[in-house]
Scaffold this active site. Structure first.
Site, PDB file in Angstrom:
ATOM      1  N   GLU A 337       0.826  -1.200   0.000  1.00 51.12           N
ATOM      2  CA  GLU A 337       0.000   0.000   0.000  1.00 51.12           C
ATOM      3  C   GLU A 337       0.863   1.255   0.000  1.00 51.12           C
ATOM      4  OE1 GLU A 337      -3.843  -1.608   2.590  1.00 51.12           O
ATOM      5  OE2 GLU A 337      -2.384  -0.291   3.540  1.00 51.12           O
ATOM      6  N   CYS A 338       0.663   2.116  -0.972  1.00 51.77           N
ATOM      7  CA  CYS A 338       1.296   3.440  -1.011  1.00 51.77           C
ATOM      8  C   CYS A 338       2.811   3.336  -0.814  1.00 51.77           C
ATOM      9  CB  CYS A 338       0.649   4.359   0.017  1.00 51.77           C
ATOM     10  SG  CYS A 338       0.928   6.115  -0.294  1.00 51.77           S
ATOM     11  N   GLY A 339       3.333   3.679   0.357  1.00 48.12           N
ATOM     12  CA  GLY A 339       4.764   3.581   0.587  1.00 48.12           C
ATOM     13  C   GLY A 339       5.293   2.181   0.370  1.00 48.12           C
TER      14      GLY A 339
END
Length: 458
Positions: A337-339
């Site tokens: 997720e994301c990072g």
């Protein structure tokens, strides 16, 4: 299941806008009440990772999310009822301004009959605080418990604000507390507050702010108690988080390895509780410390965080990079997720335009930018239903990869019940790897989460 009424003193702490000092005031109030012997529980409205970490340090208890859309009305009600059975005070920090968003903090306050405590930055006003708070109360309307005047210059300044509050027509609003201007506040960066573990002398800051918060105890104790229906016997937070329907242990016998350090810190506490309620064993590891994916892992969860601030260290973490590539080759389910997704790309270009090699599983590069790229509630719609969450990032992913799917945005114009047809974040899939800027709130759909970590598609 037997239910019994329980009551606690509850306020929703909000303001006219972001930047008024809601988190600072909430933390100071939580710490002050705790030192006075009160049992305090803090909740955070809306999608947020960092404020809850700071509020947990201030209150000494985990901070869960409340949100009429992402968490859901009944699940939020269950969390409040459960906490009310065990504590004296519940503080709910709002998001943005009181009436901003759909659903807004005001919507949540009205849904549960909770009065609002307005935080006002009084640094450039005095009597006008009365007009501001009257407008906040009457626009909705909402029940207004009182005011905390932030960034007060002197005792005289506080008296002027208090006098103005008594002149409010129809039901004067009390000044419950004031907090002076802070020489040393809670530091911020592009995604919000600096992580608690990175703030020097955090305990000293929290203690100082709590000590400086001038709280009118008579006015505070005069606030009414809010009553909830709660479980007669103590229940775990896991059951409250899975309020929709008790699910079987779909992940029983599986070990899920979760990256957790300063680069991968954006994890809803409710997500961990949900995985445990599904029967999973949890094992944390630190890519920043060059720790490999644990050998016993059956699946891997790479949450968001600040990889851009630690890109050089991550680029040199050869053992971590080799282990995640090996896990992907072996077909382990991986949710990034994301990072977490950023760390799996070919390279990451940080805020200083330096390029750092990442794990190289996803073809392309991530580029940090000064402008916000995306913000808001979104949902992943699949054959297991709707998995809700949000997005919030300052980078873009330049890639030739074709998205497997897209999330759907929760727009400001629609009702609070369903995601819209408006396209949201891209979801990339490579074997059992699913990667996106989308942050999922696992309890919104435990079955979908179990499928992801079992290697099934949504």
């Amino acid at each position: 299941m037997v239910m019994r009424p329980s009551a606690a003193r509850v306020v929703l702490i909000s303001a006219i806008a972001s930047g008024q000092g809601k988190t600072t005031v909430t933390a100071a109030l939580a710490r002050k009440l705790t030192t006075l012997g009160q049992r305090v529980r803090v909740f955070k409205t809306g999608p947020d990772f960092i404020d809850p970490m700071m509020l947990e340090r201030a209150s000494g208890a985990p901070v869960l999310s409340l949100d009429l859309w992402m968490v859901g009305l009944e699940a939020s009600r269950a969390l409040l009822a459960q906490a009310a059975a065990d504590v004296d005070v519940m503080l709910i920090e709002g998001v943005m301004g009181l009436y901003d968003g759909n659903p807004s903090s005001a919507d949540l306050a009205r849904a549960f009959g909770v009065p609002v405590l307005a935080v006002v930055d009084a640094s450039a006003m005095a009597q006008t605080v009365g007009a501001v708070v009257t407008g906040l109360r009457d626009f909705g309307p909402v029940s207004m418990a009182g005011v905390i005047a932030n960034r007060i210059a002197s005792a005289g300044h506080a008296r002027m604000v208090a006098d103005a509050m008594q002149k409010v027509p129809v039901n004067p609003i009390p000044l419950l507390a004031s907090l002076p201007r802070q020489e040393q506040g809670l530091p911020e960066r592009h995604l919000g507050l600096v992580l608690p573990d990175e703030v020097a002398q955090l305990e000293h800051i929290l203690a100082t702010q709590a000590g400086q918060l001038a709280l009118d105890m008579d006015a505070w104790n005069a606030l009414p108690l809010t009553q909830f229906e709660s479980l007669e016997s103590a229940e775990s937070a896991e059951s409250a988080e899975n309020i929709r329907e008790k699910k079987p242990e779909l992940l029983k016998g599986k070990t899920i390895a979760i990256a957790r350090d300063a680069a991968f810190a954006f994890i809803y506490p409710a997500n961990i509780l949900c995985l445990k309620a599904l029967g999973a064993q949890i094992q944390f590891f630190s890519p920043l410390a060059d720790e490999p994916v644990p050998d016993q892992a059956d699946a891997v969860y790479l949450p968001g965080g600040y990889p851009e601030l630690h890109a050089e260290i991550l680029s040199q973490a050869q053992q971590w990079q080799a282990s995640i590539r090996a896990a992907h080759t072996l077909g382990l389910p991986i949710l990034a997720e994301c990072g977490g997704m950023m760390a799996l790309t070919d390279s990451l270009i940080d805020q200083q335009d330096a390029s750092w090699p990442m794990a190289g599983i996803l073809s392309g590069r991530v580029i940090m930018q000064k402008r916000l790229a995306a913000l808001g509630g979104q949902a992943w719609l699949g054959n297991a239903g709707e998995l809700r969450g949000h997005t919030f990032h300052y980078s873009r992913f330049e890639t030739s990869l074709r998205p497997y799917h897209h999330t759907h945005k929760h727009t400001q114009k629609q009702s609070s019940h369903n995601a819209s047809d408006e396209q949201g974040e891209a979801i990339y899939r490579d074997g059992n790897l699913h990667a996106s800027y989308f942050h999922a709130y696992f309890p919104s759909n435990p079955v979908a989460v179990a499928r992801l970590f079992s290697g099934e598609t949504l």
